[in-house]
Design a protein around this motif. Structure first.
Motif, mmCIF file in Angstrom:
data_model
loop_
_atom_site.group_PDB
_atom_site.id
_atom_site.type_symbol
_atom_site.label_atom_id
_atom_site.label_comp_id
_atom_site.label_asym_id
_atom_site.label_seq_id
_atom_site.Cartn_x
_atom_site.Cartn_y
_atom_site.Cartn_z
ATOM 1 N N ALA A 153 -27.420 -62.130 17.594
ATOM 2 C CA ALA A 153 -26.060 -62.687 17.596
ATOM 3 C C ALA A 153 -25.100 -61.723 18.288
ATOM 4 O O ALA A 153 -24.203 -62.141 19.039
ATOM 5 C CB ALA A 153 -25.597 -62.958 16.168
ATOM 6 N N LYS A 154 -25.324 -60.412 18.056
ATOM 7 C CA LYS A 154 -24.429 -59.417 18.650
ATOM 8 C C LYS A 154 -24.594 -59.301 20.156
ATOM 9 O O LYS A 154 -23.715 -58.781 20.840
ATOM 10 C CB LYS A 154 -24.626 -58.059 17.977
ATOM 11 N N GLU A 155 -25.730 -59.790 20.657
ATOM 12 C CA GLU A 155 -25.872 -59.834 22.121
ATOM 13 C C GLU A 155 -24.965 -60.920 22.694
ATOM 14 O O GLU A 155 -24.545 -60.865 23.842
ATOM 15 C CB GLU A 155 -27.328 -60.143 22.511
ATOM 16 N N LEU A 156 -24.656 -61.898 21.855
ATOM 17 C CA LEU A 156 -23.790 -63.002 22.308
ATOM 18 C C LEU A 156 -22.318 -62.678 22.077
ATOM 19 O O LEU A 156 -21.447 -63.128 22.829
ATOM 20 C CB LEU A 156 -24.139 -64.296 21.552
ATOM 21 N N SER A 157 -22.028 -61.921 21.023
ATOM 22 C CA SER A 157 -20.644 -61.598 20.679
ATOM 23 C C SER A 157 -20.659 -60.303 19.867
ATOM 24 O O SER A 157 -21.403 -60.198 18.899
ATOM 25 C CB SER A 157 -20.070 -62.747 19.839
ATOM 26 N N LEU A 159 -22.329 -66.653 11.789
ATOM 27 C CA LEU A 159 -23.338 -65.622 11.512
ATOM 28 C C LEU A 159 -24.062 -65.949 10.192
ATOM 29 O O LEU A 159 -25.277 -65.822 10.093
ATOM 30 C CB LEU A 159 -22.667 -64.242 11.460
ATOM 31 N N ASP A 160 -23.311 -66.398 9.194
ATOM 32 C CA ASP A 160 -23.948 -66.805 7.933
ATOM 33 C C ASP A 160 -24.879 -67.993 8.146
ATOM 34 O O ASP A 160 -25.972 -68.044 7.581
ATOM 35 C CB ASP A 160 -22.883 -67.182 6.892
ATOM 36 N N ALA A 161 -24.415 -68.941 8.989
ATOM 37 C CA ALA A 161 -25.249 -70.117 9.262
ATOM 38 C C ALA A 161 -26.560 -69.695 9.915
ATOM 39 O O ALA A 161 -27.611 -70.302 9.702
ATOM 40 C CB ALA A 161 -24.491 -71.092 10.162
ATOM 41 N N ASN A 213 -17.569 -68.203 -3.339
ATOM 42 C CA ASN A 213 -16.237 -68.324 -2.721
ATOM 43 C C ASN A 213 -16.392 -68.445 -1.199
ATOM 44 O O ASN A 213 -17.507 -68.609 -0.693
ATOM 45 C CB ASN A 213 -15.347 -67.146 -3.141
ATOM 46 N N ASN A 214 -15.273 -68.338 -0.494
ATOM 47 C CA ASN A 214 -15.318 -68.614 0.952
ATOM 48 C C ASN A 214 -15.503 -67.383 1.831
ATOM 49 O O ASN A 214 -15.353 -67.469 3.032
ATOM 50 C CB ASN A 214 -14.009 -69.283 1.378
ATOM 51 N N LYS A 215 -15.781 -66.247 1.241
ATOM 52 C CA LYS A 215 -15.871 -65.015 2.037
ATOM 53 C C LYS A 215 -17.210 -64.934 2.762
ATOM 54 O O LYS A 215 -18.180 -64.387 2.241
ATOM 55 C CB LYS A 215 -15.740 -63.786 1.124
ATOM 56 N N PHE A 216 -17.232 -65.477 3.977
ATOM 57 C CA PHE A 216 -18.464 -65.408 4.755
ATOM 58 C C PHE A 216 -18.879 -63.943 4.902
ATOM 59 O O PHE A 216 -18.028 -63.061 4.940
ATOM 60 C CB PHE A 216 -18.250 -66.045 6.133
ATOM 61 N N GLY A 239 -25.607 -68.860 -0.623
ATOM 62 C CA GLY A 239 -25.031 -69.862 -1.498
ATOM 63 C C GLY A 239 -24.277 -70.860 -0.637
ATOM 64 O O GLY A 239 -24.468 -70.914 0.582
ATOM 65 N N VAL A 240 -23.426 -71.626 -1.309
ATOM 66 C CA VAL A 240 -22.660 -72.626 -0.580
ATOM 67 C C VAL A 240 -21.228 -72.583 -1.114
ATOM 68 O O VAL A 240 -21.015 -72.362 -2.309
ATOM 69 C CB VAL A 240 -23.322 -74.020 -0.738
ATOM 70 N N ASN A 241 -20.250 -72.741 -0.219
ATOM 71 C CA ASN A 241 -18.862 -72.715 -0.703
ATOM 72 C C ASN A 241 -18.378 -74.133 -1.005
ATOM 73 O O ASN A 241 -19.132 -75.100 -0.857
ATOM 74 C CB ASN A 241 -17.950 -71.976 0.279
ATOM 75 N N GLU A 242 -17.120 -74.255 -1.408
ATOM 76 C CA GLU A 242 -16.625 -75.573 -1.843
ATOM 77 C C GLU A 242 -16.611 -76.609 -0.713
ATOM 78 O O GLU A 242 -16.570 -77.808 -0.955
ATOM 79 C CB GLU A 242 -15.219 -75.414 -2.423
ATOM 80 N N ASN A 243 -16.645 -76.128 0.548
ATOM 81 C CA ASN A 243 -16.675 -77.077 1.672
ATOM 82 C C ASN A 243 -18.088 -77.464 2.081
ATOM 83 O O ASN A 243 -18.288 -78.181 3.058
ATOM 84 C CB ASN A 243 -15.986 -76.473 2.902
ATOM 85 N N GLY A 244 -19.072 -76.926 1.365
ATOM 86 C CA GLY A 244 -20.460 -77.219 1.729
ATOM 87 C C GLY A 244 -20.980 -76.313 2.825
ATOM 88 O O GLY A 244 -22.060 -76.542 3.372
ATOM 89 N N ASP A 245 -20.209 -75.267 3.177
ATOM 90 C CA ASP A 245 -20.680 -74.330 4.201
ATOM 91 C C ASP A 245 -21.571 -73.270 3.567
ATOM 92 O O ASP A 245 -21.312 -72.817 2.444
ATOM 93 C CB ASP A 245 -19.488 -73.618 4.854
ATOM 94 N N ILE A 246 -22.579 -72.855 4.327
ATOM 95 C CA ILE A 246 -23.494 -71.828 3.827
ATOM 96 C C ILE A 246 -22.825 -70.457 3.919
ATOM 97 O O ILE A 246 -22.203 -70.118 4.924
ATOM 98 C CB ILE A 246 -24.799 -71.838 4.644
ATOM 99 N N THR A 247 -22.961 -69.687 2.844
ATOM 100 C CA THR A 247 -22.402 -68.328 2.820
ATOM 101 C C THR A 247 -23.528 -67.348 2.523
ATOM 102 O O THR A 247 -24.558 -67.736 1.965
ATOM 103 C CB THR A 247 -21.356 -68.206 1.696
ATOM 104 N N THR A 248 -23.331 -66.074 2.886
ATOM 105 C CA THR A 248 -24.299 -65.057 2.457
ATOM 106 C C THR A 248 -23.571 -63.984 1.646
ATOM 107 O O THR A 248 -22.351 -63.833 1.749
ATOM 108 C CB THR A 248 -25.070 -64.411 3.628
ATOM 109 N N LEU A 249 -24.350 -63.247 0.844
ATOM 110 C CA LEU A 249 -23.765 -62.391 -0.196
ATOM 111 C C LEU A 249 -23.602 -60.928 0.216
ATOM 112 O O LEU A 249 -23.281 -60.098 -0.627
ATOM 113 C CB LEU A 249 -24.638 -62.437 -1.458
#
Ligand code: ASP
Ligand code: MG
Length: 378
Positions: free
Chosen positions: A54-58, A66-68, A105-108, A138-148
């Protein structure tokens, strides 16, 4: 229900041969009629590799994306392990973070678990299955995948063990317990039988790579003993639990070479807080500010402070951890002569209830750690 939670780290699930060992270990527990929930990390260095790609791209990748990306590592391990367990005649099912009801929570990149809806896990256990859950996500309230946060699978395991009211939580890796120093660096490091939550969480915070710091804090909150042991042996591991006796004993000596010492010429405290940049030892001088960060947030820091002159140096911090250490002045007296040659490279010495930390202005050779260890651990 007699539930046991078993967590397997990245090297334990690195390839099919190791997965075989893991599956047999799980089956041993299952045969003792336990309800078994397993938490797995990504295979080997997969998370590192995905981050590097990912860091090669950005240089500082979008955190949601990145979490996704990086959560997929755990899913690969969980599904492979379930395939193998089923093949061996044991019903098993893999669940990823959202299927296992892990709400964050939403902290990616550094999400916190605030609830686990255990319905699905319990249903699967009730139907006799071994449940394999992906760690770290995990997953946040919007259904987005998060990592810890890096190493966060340990926290997944402890959180799941707590809500399921398991008696304890096993954390298996390629090391058979907690040692007085990193056994890969210090050959005379000794395995310890027991370490308190406090000592362990400080050790993790100071850079011991054995356990995620938040997992230890969570275990303390729920008074859940953690047993750290090896996937590849049946040796007794180390128990992380409440203090049993008040003994002045050094539990751990850590050399952390991932500390970046930062100097800026204006106050950046609000900027660091606003951008969730974790720092240590923020020192305010007349016209300079110094603070430390971990190496992996350096690119983010430079991006956040883009119009400010930032000087950074890679440094080492050595920490000595144990109950009652601040009352024991002989410790410093003993170690200072062993670091005589790098005495001028010390920036600060911090003595607090559970630890003594020495911050240097460069990366120091590991021979000093060896000397300190020899002096203090008899
Ligand atoms: N796979 C993640 C990492 O490498 C989480 C973990 O292993 O605990 O950080
Ligand atoms: Mg780990």
């Amino acid at each position: 229900m007699d539930i046991v939670v078993l967590k397997f780290g990245g090297s334990s699930v690195a390839n099919n041969k190791n997965l075989e060992t893991v599956a047999n270990k799980i089956i041993d527990f299952k045969k003792r009629k336990k309800d078994v929930v397993c938490i797995v990390s990504a295979q080997g260095k997969m998370t590192d590799n995905l981050i590097n790609e990912a860091k090669e791209l950005s240089k500082v990748p979008n955190e949601r994306e990145l979490d996704a990306l990086i959560n997929v590592g755990e899913q690969i391990s969980a599904s492979k392990l379930s395939i193998l367990l089923n093949e061996k005649g044991y019903k098993a099912i893999s669940l990823n973070g959202w299927q296992a009801g892990i709400l964050t929570n939403n902290k990616f990149q550094n999400a916190k678990i605030f609830n686990i809806d255990t319905k699905r896990i319990i249903n699967e256990l009730d139907s006799g299955k071994i449940v394999v859950v992906t760690g770290f996500q995990g997953v946040n309230e919007n259904g987005d995948i998060t990592t810890l946060g890096r190493g966060g699978s340990d926290t997944s395991a402890v959180a799941i063990a707590s809500v399921l009211k398991a008696k304890n939580c096993y954390i298996f890796s390629d090391v058979d317990g907690i040692y007085t120093a990193d056994p890969n660096k210090i050959y005379s490091a000794k395995k310890i039988k027991q370490i308190s939550y406090k000592e362990m969480s400080i050790s993790s915070n100071e850079g011991a790579k054995v356990l995620h710091d938040r997992c230890v804090e969570l275990a303390e909150k729920y008074n859940l003993p953690i047993i750290a042991g090896s996937t590849f042996s049946n040796e007794n591991g180390t128990i992380i639990s409440n203090d049993t006796v008040e003994k002045n004993e050094i539990k751990s000596i850590i050399q952390n070479d991932n500390i970046v010492y930062v100097t800026v010429d204006e106050d950046v405290l609000e900027k660091l807080l606003k951008n969730d940049i974790k720092f240590g030892e923020y020192i305010v001088e007349k016209d300079k500010i110094h603070f430390t960060i971990l190496k992996d947030v350096k690119d983010k820091l430079i991006k956040v402070l883009k119009n400010i002159k930032v000087e950074t140096i890679d440094t080492t911090k050595i920490s000595i951890i144990g109950i009652g250490i601040s009352n024991n002045s002989s410790i410093l007296k003993e170690i200072i002569p062993t670091i005589e040659n790098i005495r001028d490279n010390i920036i600060s010495i911090d003595v607090s209830a559970y630890k003594i930390s020495i911050q240097f202005n460069k990366i120091v050779d590991k021979k000093y750690l060896n000397e300190i260890h020899k002096k203090l651990i008899k």
